[in-house]
Scaffold this motif. Structure first.
Motif, mmCIF file in Angstrom:
data_model
loop_
_atom_site.group_PDB
_atom_site.id
_atom_site.type_symbol
_atom_site.label_atom_id
_atom_site.label_comp_id
_atom_site.label_asym_id
_atom_site.label_seq_id
_atom_site.Cartn_x
_atom_site.Cartn_y
_atom_site.Cartn_z
ATOM 1 N N ILE A 1 12.153 21.441 -5.759
ATOM 2 C CA ILE A 1 11.232 20.119 -4.962
ATOM 3 C C ILE A 1 9.820 20.155 -5.081
ATOM 4 N N ILE A 2 8.924 21.301 -6.703
ATOM 5 C CA ILE A 2 8.042 20.925 -6.433
ATOM 6 C C ILE A 2 7.841 19.685 -7.900
ATOM 7 N N GLN A 3 8.665 18.937 -8.338
ATOM 8 C CA GLN A 3 8.609 18.338 -9.452
ATOM 9 C C GLN A 3 8.134 17.219 -7.749
ATOM 10 N N LEU A 4 8.736 16.641 -6.892
ATOM 11 C CA LEU A 4 9.104 15.617 -6.366
ATOM 12 C C LEU A 4 7.504 15.927 -5.741
ATOM 13 N N TYR A 5 7.292 17.164 -5.134
ATOM 14 C CA TYR A 5 6.086 17.490 -4.620
ATOM 15 C C TYR A 5 4.650 16.880 -5.215
ATOM 16 N N GLU A 6 4.705 17.092 -6.946
ATOM 17 C CA GLU A 6 3.856 16.594 -7.612
ATOM 18 C C GLU A 6 3.742 15.625 -8.020
ATOM 19 N N THR A 7 5.289 14.421 -7.600
ATOM 20 C CA THR A 7 5.126 13.081 -7.876
ATOM 21 C C THR A 7 4.475 11.883 -6.860
ATOM 22 N N HIS A 8 4.357 12.852 -5.247
ATOM 23 C CA HIS A 8 4.224 12.483 -3.907
ATOM 24 C C HIS A 8 3.325 12.865 -3.244
ATOM 25 N N ASP A 9 2.941 11.698 -2.301
ATOM 26 C CA ASP A 9 1.241 12.111 -2.142
ATOM 27 C C ASP A 9 1.416 12.486 -0.760
ATOM 28 N N LYS B 1 19.791 14.061 -7.206
ATOM 29 C CA LYS B 1 19.945 15.044 -7.396
ATOM 30 C C LYS B 1 18.366 15.349 -8.785
ATOM 31 N N TYR B 2 17.644 16.330 -8.039
ATOM 32 C CA TYR B 2 16.460 16.517 -8.876
ATOM 33 C C TYR B 2 16.459 18.278 -9.001
ATOM 34 N N GLU B 3 15.811 18.486 -10.435
ATOM 35 C CA GLU B 3 15.449 19.383 -10.847
ATOM 36 C C GLU B 3 14.730 20.777 -9.703
ATOM 37 N N HIS C 1 0.825 -1.316 0.382
ATOM 38 C CA HIS C 1 -0.377 -0.250 -0.188
ATOM 39 C C HIS C 1 1.029 1.208 -0.068
ATOM 40 N N PHE C 2 2.040 1.662 0.373
ATOM 41 C CA PHE C 2 3.499 1.924 0.685
ATOM 42 C C PHE C 2 3.819 2.454 -0.106
ATOM 43 N N GLU C 3 5.239 3.219 -1.022
ATOM 44 C CA GLU C 3 5.823 2.964 -1.361
ATOM 45 C C GLU C 3 6.848 4.272 -0.811
ATOM 46 N N LEU C 4 7.855 4.087 -0.697
ATOM 47 C CA LEU C 4 8.746 5.531 -0.430
ATOM 48 C C LEU C 4 10.033 5.677 -0.962
ATOM 49 N N THR C 5 10.709 7.366 -0.920
ATOM 50 C CA THR C 5 11.727 8.093 -2.445
ATOM 51 C C THR C 5 12.809 8.799 -0.557
ATOM 52 N N ILE C 6 13.527 8.478 -1.237
ATOM 53 C CA ILE C 6 14.179 9.495 -0.264
ATOM 54 C C ILE C 6 15.086 10.173 -1.148
ATOM 55 N N ALA C 7 15.118 11.363 -1.068
ATOM 56 C CA ALA C 7 15.718 12.187 -2.107
ATOM 57 C C ALA C 7 16.577 13.626 -0.928
ATOM 58 N N GLY C 8 17.704 13.758 -1.662
ATOM 59 C CA GLY C 8 18.337 15.441 -0.672
ATOM 60 C C GLY C 8 19.829 15.053 -1.170
ATOM 61 N N LYS C 9 20.576 16.092 -0.663
ATOM 62 C CA LYS C 9 22.772 16.594 -1.170
ATOM 63 C C LYS C 9 22.779 15.770 -0.520
ATOM 64 N N GLY C 10 23.769 15.018 -1.000
ATOM 65 C CA GLY C 10 25.113 14.388 0.059
ATOM 66 C C GLY C 10 24.431 13.091 0.488
ATOM 67 N N ILE C 11 23.132 12.403 -0.641
ATOM 68 C CA ILE C 11 22.939 11.250 0.188
ATOM 69 C C ILE C 11 23.928 10.247 -0.719
ATOM 70 N N GLU C 12 23.780 10.637 -1.532
ATOM 71 C CA GLU C 12 25.624 8.710 -1.770
ATOM 72 C C GLU C 12 26.207 8.743 -0.838
ATOM 73 N N ASN C 13 26.603 9.114 -0.348
ATOM 74 C CA ASN C 13 27.410 9.017 1.009
ATOM 75 C C ASN C 13 27.160 8.173 1.966
ATOM 76 N N TRP C 14 25.802 8.880 2.046
ATOM 77 C CA TRP C 14 24.758 8.497 3.147
ATOM 78 C C TRP C 14 24.619 6.696 2.887
ATOM 79 N N ILE C 15 24.559 6.218 1.633
ATOM 80 C CA ILE C 15 23.681 5.092 1.757
ATOM 81 C C ILE C 15 25.156 4.287 1.413
ATOM 82 N N LYS C 16 26.271 4.615 1.389
ATOM 83 C CA LYS C 16 27.245 3.971 1.525
ATOM 84 C C LYS C 16 27.665 3.021 2.693
#
Length: 391
Positions: A290-298, A286-288, A258-273
């Protein structure tokens, strides 16, 4: 008036909360007819190529930046001890930057120095003594509170001690060094009352920022999967702490059907490691916009344990019409929604997320309430009047 804006980092283009606040302040003062001169430290950590910035007359009359290495070394530690100042202040000190500021103040006949952040107070103190300028401190947060909160929630004895020491040193600085200011501006009422109590002789004003008008975009919520969004700079400790807690404690208990999760943000590559719990999670480094993220998430998630100031991401969510779930720390100081903050208990978050499942009417009601609160407290006209009361 001729206003010199001092910044500890280059705020343009604005990609984080601190930069957004600085640029919105600059835009507001520019619209009020003031002549703005911007001087920034350009740190190695957040270095920006500013080769053509002097041509951007839309924002300022002149721009100056000085490259500096603010990483903590033996030299910065010794300098902090010698000057009896917090290391988070002394690492932003540069004599050549001060010399450049003296030239700007003298040549441009500066009336007011607007300090964006605590490290700029040291420079302003010297400039005021020499040139008799008025000093305004723009408090982005209560600096010591962030470190005390980090200490409370950290399990490492060593880190807890270090964070407490940093918080204590910053608290002393905030309580003893701001008496040079003619005015203190805060982003919310809580912090405004804090500084009023310490400095009753100084004019303290609560002036948030306006991101513009409420967005007319009307979101349609899916009746299948709800798309959750967790976003923020992953080189900032409170964001790392929040994301790690959510991934370890809450996300494993949420239905992936019922749910899916996205994590977005600067410096996330080092955090993932360094993070091994990123199962069933979409990552956007990277994203163009914040509006783009809001329009594609709930739904926006803001599970902060520590922090101060005002959460720009929540103001953006209110403006653009995306529901959010935030901790008590996350919504603290945001007018009209202080009672919406959740305790950072695992089950509390699980229950509130599940409440959104197959419930688009509930989500739309949240959107409308948030938009109304934004219009009532953060419209351009309201924030403009508050600035006019200072100048």
């Amino acid at each position: 008036m001729n206003i010199l804006v001092l910044c500890k980092k280059v705020p343009y283009p604005s990609k984080d909360g601190e930069s957004i606040v600085i640029m919105k302040d600059i835009e507001m003062l520019k619209k009020m007819g003031h002549s703005l001169h911007v001087a920034c430290l350009n740190t190695e950590k957040h270095f920006v190529n500013t080769q053509n910035y002097t041509e951007k007359k839309t924002y300022w009359s002149c721009f100056f930046d000085k490259k500096i290495n603010t990483s903590i070394s033996i030299g910065t530690i010794l300098n902090s001890i010698y000057k009896r100042s917090p290391i988070h202040i002394t690492r932003f000190w540069d004599y050549t930057f001060l010399d450049a500021l003296k030239l700007i103040v003298n040549q441009q006949r500066i009336d007011v120095i607007l300090c964006q952040g605590l490290p700029m107070i040291w420079y302003a103190d010297i400039l005021k003594k020499e040139f008799k300028c008025k000093i305004i401190y723009r408090a982005h947060n209560i600096e010591n509170k962030i470190w005390y909160d980090l200490a409370i929630h950290n399990t490492s004895f060593f880190k807890k001690y270090v964070y407490k020491y940093i918080g204590h040193s910053l608290a002393n600085y905030e309580k003893n060094k701001l008496d040079i200011c003619d005015s203190i501006l805060t982003l919310n009422k809580i912090e405004n009352n804090y500084f009023k109590h310490i400095y009753p002789q100084i004019s303290c004003n609560e002036i948030a920022i306006s991101l513009g008008d409420v967005h007319s975009y009307s979101k349609n919520f899916s009746s299948s999967k709800i798309k959750l969004l967790l976003t923020g700079s992953m080189d900032w400790k409170p964001n790392i702490e929040a994301a790690s807690w959510f991934l370890n404690m809450v996300w494993p208990q949420i239905s992936k059907e019922h749910f899916e999760l996205t994590i977005a943000g600067k410096g996330i590559e080092n955090w993932i490691k360094a993070n091994n719990t990123l199962s069933d999670v979409k990552i956007i480094a990277k994203y163009e916009s914040i509006i783009q993220l809001y329009e594609t998430h709930d739904v926006l998630l803001v599970p902060l344990f520590s922090g101060a100031g005002i959460r720009i991401k929540i103001l953006e969510a209110m403006q653009y019409g995306i529901p959010f779930i935030g901790s008590k720390i996350a919504v603290e100081g945001i007018a009209g929604i202080e009672d919406m903050g959740l305790d950072t208990f695992m089950q509390c978050w699980i229950d509130n997320i599940n409440l959104m499942k197959d419930n688009p009417i509930y989500l739309k009601r949240m959107v409308q309430k948030n938009k109304n609160m934004y219009s009532s407290h953060y419209s351009f006209e309201i924030i403009l009047k508050k600035w006019q009361s200072v100048f």
